[in-house]
Design a protein around this motif. Structure first.
Motif, PDB file in Angstrom:
ATOM      1  N   GLY A  71       0.798  -1.216   0.000  1.00 26.02           N
ATOM      2  CA  GLY A  71       0.000   0.000   0.000  1.00 26.02           C
ATOM      3  C   GLY A  71       0.833   1.270   0.000  1.00 26.02           C
ATOM      4  N   GLY A  72       2.126   1.142   0.327  1.00 27.94           N
ATOM      5  CA  GLY A  72       3.012   2.304   0.316  1.00 27.94           C
ATOM      6  C   GLY A  72       3.665   2.560  -1.029  1.00 27.94           C
ATOM      7  N   TYR A  73       3.324   1.769  -2.020  1.00 25.53           N
ATOM      8  CA  TYR A  73       3.861   1.941  -3.385  1.00 25.53           C
ATOM      9  C   TYR A  73       3.476   3.319  -3.917  1.00 25.53           C
ATOM     10  N   ASN A  74       4.476   4.152  -4.250  1.00 21.72           N
ATOM     11  CA  ASN A  74       4.180   5.541  -4.620  1.00 21.72           C
ATOM     12  C   ASN A  74       4.495   5.871  -6.077  1.00 21.72           C
ATOM     13  N   ALA A  75       4.714   4.848  -6.901  1.00 20.32           N
ATOM     14  CA  ALA A  75       5.012   5.097  -8.314  1.00 20.32           C
ATOM     15  C   ALA A  75       3.757   5.121  -9.184  1.00 20.32           C
ATOM     16  N   ALA A  76       2.587   5.094  -8.532  1.00 20.16           N
ATOM     17  CA  ALA A  76       1.340   5.026  -9.296  1.00 20.16           C
ATOM     18  C   ALA A  76       1.171   6.232 -10.220  1.00 20.16           C
ATOM     19  N   GLY A  77       1.521   7.416  -9.743  1.00 19.64           N
ATOM     20  CA  GLY A  77       1.359   8.610 -10.555  1.00 19.64           C
ATOM     21  C   GLY A  77       2.168   8.550 -11.836  1.00 19.64           C
ATOM     22  N   GLY A  78       3.390   8.042 -11.737  1.00 21.74           N
ATOM     23  CA  GLY A  78       4.225   7.917 -12.926  1.00 21.74           C
ATOM     24  C   GLY A  78       3.625   6.962 -13.933  1.00 21.74           C
ATOM     25  N   TRP A  79       3.089   5.847 -13.452  1.00 24.64           N
ATOM     26  CA  TRP A  79       2.497   4.858 -14.354  1.00 24.64           C
ATOM     27  C   TRP A  79       1.243   5.413 -15.023  1.00 24.64           C
ATOM     28  N   LEU A  80       0.409   6.116 -14.241  1.00 25.15           N
ATOM     29  CA  LEU A  80      -0.789   6.712 -14.819  1.00 25.15           C
ATOM     30  C   LEU A  80      -0.432   7.749 -15.889  1.00 25.15           C
ATOM     31  N   CYS A  81       0.607   8.518 -15.626  1.00 26.71           N
ATOM     32  CA  CYS A  81       0.991   9.560 -16.580  1.00 26.71           C
ATOM     33  C   CYS A  81       1.511   8.974 -17.892  1.00 26.71           C
TER      34      CYS A  81
END
Length: 809
Positions: free
Chosen positions: A443-453
């Motif tokens: 749940g602490g994975y913070n690369a989601a924004g990069g993948w969405l972009c």
């Protein structure tokens, strides 16, 4: 398990209104059953991107599960823990000193959300919420003889028309039922007939396991209610469903307190309309009753139209999208591919929410994994086929949702990382949840924004839509600002890496004294997920920075030139990728021993697919990716297999891609229990990866990402364009070499490609420009008349070029 069949074939339809009568090859694609469904995984999925239905074809009682894509429990809440950012410098210092266990313990203590429900399948009564079943429609039939005497039973889903059918004969009377979720009128429609006048008798009910009030209003059956918000002082989402029955050729319709009854009918049209008060523009609910008026208006308008016209309008609208791509293959792979496109069309629409883990369909109040938007790959995989398979308009909900999520994520970046820009973590919901989940290890994975972009840029690269890029560029830029702020110098190589970081899906052991690989008994016993600069995160950041620089070059936003300079400088200081001692792609910055040598997830292969950093120009990295896949082994859930399929396709390994595809398409009917029960029957065995009888992918519970990833993988085997040129049949397996064709697949630059082949050799290629662009094509080796390996065409929008094996250039 009751028998079912996959049906596929070809028919030829002349296009009306054309003087020359050009003939278009159209496929007949269907799932057929000889008995009613006894399990959820046998029900036929129907949807128009907002409302869904799953009929079971029951004889005495037809039970239709109803869904509405926005129907969630939960509510917007204050998810962020206060002053968490104050702990981050200490976590970074501990990671720098390789005191990872202490840093990880701090992450567990602090880097979680203030609210609960995001973990696992537990959100139904919390603020995080869960995607929920809208309810059920029951039709209780009466016949002149017991239903045990039924003959000629047939139940079918025709994905070429997005229509389901049930028919059977009883005592010489043929009964038919036709179902579709109208793409044109946005309602659910059933058409019921009996071949003998006056032989149609049924009672109609609406029901839901909880929080439902059912009543009749004149001759309309209504079900409405409000879901839990997870907060005592806040009202949850409200829903409204209505059913209208329009008998024809006789029949008596009667309303009771909580049901409708038709007696002595011959035919009837049922119209179901459903809405909620959710507003996707605000990621919140509206407090007014306009949603009820909207449902009533949809139902009223549909009632004015004859069934034949309702169906024609539905089929015409649906096929205007579905028929954009045709695929002919020697086996059932074309049906599997088109089923993926059908499910995409059925579960998402241009002006609404993205589809969730289960697409549009659930039978539960507590949907597995909350039916959430998992941002560590699953939501992104849901949209992998959209652009290439000519459904680019369905890509837009992800872009719009990402922009709205970015606004919510600014607070997350500020409070958890003391950072500019925006951040999101492993999962979200329609309320815009961006905080870390409660299980920090994932749940602490913070690369989601990069993948969405990455999807924001891909949309531009396929469509060349500058206006859309202008909207998406600020979202990309703000994500880049966040990741730029997370970069720190690592203590051994002096490279800039994101801190904190993780490689989700696997953990590692830290050697005691040095960095040499140690025997298992000499390693620390505590598995670690937290690190500095995982390979996957570095890949994501490198791609994002590159895309922001490219977008700025197109848009020429001079105010951002200082940021562009900083991004270019940061790119020069990111670490290079490494091959570890086992000749696999190194997953972490250092060659740590892994806990799970089979590597359940392979996020560090992102740069191979869906990214495109690893190409023939980096042969040693391609080989390391191959070794990683081989070491991982062939098993996994459907979404894991789907990713492997795409990875092998990118490696131009048609045989291994096809081997994985066959597992994806195999029946998921081995010894284990189904996660669902239906119709009070015993659960059957359904746990192996593969496909359920109704076409859903097995994980073991259904997740639509397996279908979406599998569909994208077949397209990737047939056509690639990620290296700046078009290549047809890059991963053609032996099983398809006999012959086949595709038309309408899309390439970067705004083009569509068609291709035919026979005996493993390309016969003809057609390229149509949807936008002005200069296209480069890799020439098939059997095109002897063209002496170049690559040819370039500057085409205007609407221009077409056709090449065949005797073409000269």
């Amino acid at each position: 398990m009751k028998p079912f069949r996959w049906l596929w074939g070809l028919c030829f339809l002349a296009v009306a209104g054309c003087k020359a009568g050009p003939v278009h090859e159209t496929q007949y694609l269907a799932f057929s059953f000889g008995q009613p469904a006894t399990l959820w995984e046998e029900r036929l999925p129907l949807g128009n991107g907002r409302v869904g239905a799953m009929p079971d074809g029951g004889l005495d009682t037809e039970h239709i599960l109803l869904n509405e894509l926005s129907l969630w429990s939960g509510s917007p809440a204050e998810d962020h823990k206060p002053e968490i950012g104050e702990v981050l410098p200490l976590i970074r210092e501990l990671l720098y000193k390789e005191q990872v266990e202490k840093a990880q313990e701090l992450m567990y203590q602090h880097f979680t959300s203030l609210t609960t429900g995001s973990e696992g399948s537990s959100g139904a009564y919390t603020t995080f919420g869960s995607y929920q079943l809208l309810g059920s429609a029951f039709l209780d039939f009466s016949y002149r003889a017991p239903s045990e005497h039924v003959t000629e039973y047939s139940r079918m889903l025709d994905i070429s028309t997005a229509t389901a059918f049930t028919s059977f004969t009883l005592e010489g009377i043929t009964y038919t039922r036709e179902y579709f979720t109208s793409f044109d009128k946005d309602v659910i429609i059933l058409h019921l007939t009996a071949s003998q006048p006056g032989a149609l008798h049924f009672k109609a009910r609406l029901d839901r396991p909880e929080r439902a009030r059912v009543y009749t209003n004149n001759l309309t059956l209504v079900m409405e209610g409000t879901l839990p918000s997870g907060q005592e002082e806040e009202e949850g989402m409200s829903y409204y469903t209505r059913m209208d029955i329009l008998p024809y050729q006789g029949g008596n319709l009667t309303a009771f307190d909580d049901c409708l009854q038709l007696s002595e009918g011959t035919g009837a049209v049922l119209i179901l309309s459903a809405t909620t008060n959710y507003n996707p523009a605000t990621l919140n609910i509206d407090k007014d009753s306009l949603f009820i008026q909207r449902a009533d208006s949809l139902a009223t308008e549909a009632q004015k139209i004859l069934f034949a016209e309702l169906k024609k309008d539905h089929v015409d609208t649906y096929q205007s999208f579905f028929h954009k791509v045709q695929l002919r293959l020697p086996d059932a792979s074309a049906l599997y591919f088109q089923m993926g496109r059908y499910l995409l069309l059925s579960s998402v629409r241009e002006d609404f929410l993205p589809h969730n883990l289960q697409g549009l369909w659930t039978q539960s109040i507590q949907t597995p994994w909350n039916g959430a938007y998992d941002l560590n790959m699953h939501l992104q995989m849901n949209f992998w086929p959209a652009l290439k398979t000519n459904l680019g308009h369905l890509h837009l909900p992800l872009l719009v949702f990402t922009g709205r999520l970015a606004e919510k994520g600014k607070q997350t970046a500020r409070e958890y990382y003391n950072a500019p820009g925006w951040a999101a973590h492993a999962m979200t919901n329609p309320w815009g949840f961006t905080a870390p989940g409660h299980n920090t290890a994932w749940g602490g994975y913070n690369a989601a924004g990069g993948w969405l972009c990455a999807h924001l840029w891909d949309h531009y690269s396929y469509t060349l839509n500058r206006e859309r890029l202008r909207i998406d560029y600020p979202v990309m830029k703000e994500a880049a600002l966040f990741y730029l702020s997370t970069l720190r110098e690592d203590p051994y190589y002096g490279k800039k890496v994101p801190v904190p970081s993780m490689s989700y899906g696997n953990t590692y052991y830290l050697p005691m004294e040095n960095r040499d690989l140690l025997a298992m008994e000499e390693r620390q016993s505590f598995p670690l997920f937290l690190c500095m600069g995982s390979t996957a995160d570095v890949q994501m950041i490198r791609q994002l920075f590159t895309h922001v620089i490219a977008a700025n070059k197109i848009l020429q936003n001079t105010d951002d030139f200082p940021l562009i300079h900083n991004l270019e400088e940061a790119l020069e200081h990111l670490p290079e990728y490494k091959v570890n001692a086992m000749e696999c792609l190194q997953r972490w910055l250092y060659d740590y021993p892994e806990e799970d040598v089979r590597q359940r997830n392979v996020p560090h292969l992102y740069a191979l697919y869906p990214g495109y950093e690893f190409t023939e120009e980096t042969p040693e990295l391609l080989q390391a990716c191959r070794h990683t896949l081989e070491r991982r082994g062939p098993g996994g859930s459907a979404w894991q297999l789907a990713w492997n399929l795409n990875l092998y396709a990118r490696l131009c390994d048609g045989e291994n891609a096809y081997r994985v595809l066959n597992v994806l398409m195999s029946p998921a009917l081995e010894e284990s229990q189904s996660p669902y029960k239906a119709r009070d029957t015993e659960s059957v065995t359904m746990l192996t990866p593969g496909v359920y009888p109704n076409g859903f992918s097995s994980n073991p519970h259904f997740q639509i990402d397996g279908n979406m990833g599998g569909c994208a993988g077949i397209a990737e085997m047939l056509l690639q364009c990620h290296r700046g040129y078009i290549r047809v049949l890059p991963a053609l397996p032996e099983a398809w070499k006999e012959g086949g064709s595709f038309s309408g697949l899309c390439v970067r630059g705004g083009g569509t490609v068609s291709c035919t082949w026979s005996k493993g050799e390309v016969q003809e290629i057609t390229l149509l420009a949807e936008e002005d662009h200069v296209f480069t094509l890799q020439v098939p080796k059997n095109f002897k008349g063209i002496k170049k390996e690559y040819v370039t065409f500057a085409l205007k929008k609407g221009e077409r070029i056709k090449l065949h094996e005797k073409s000269s250039f």
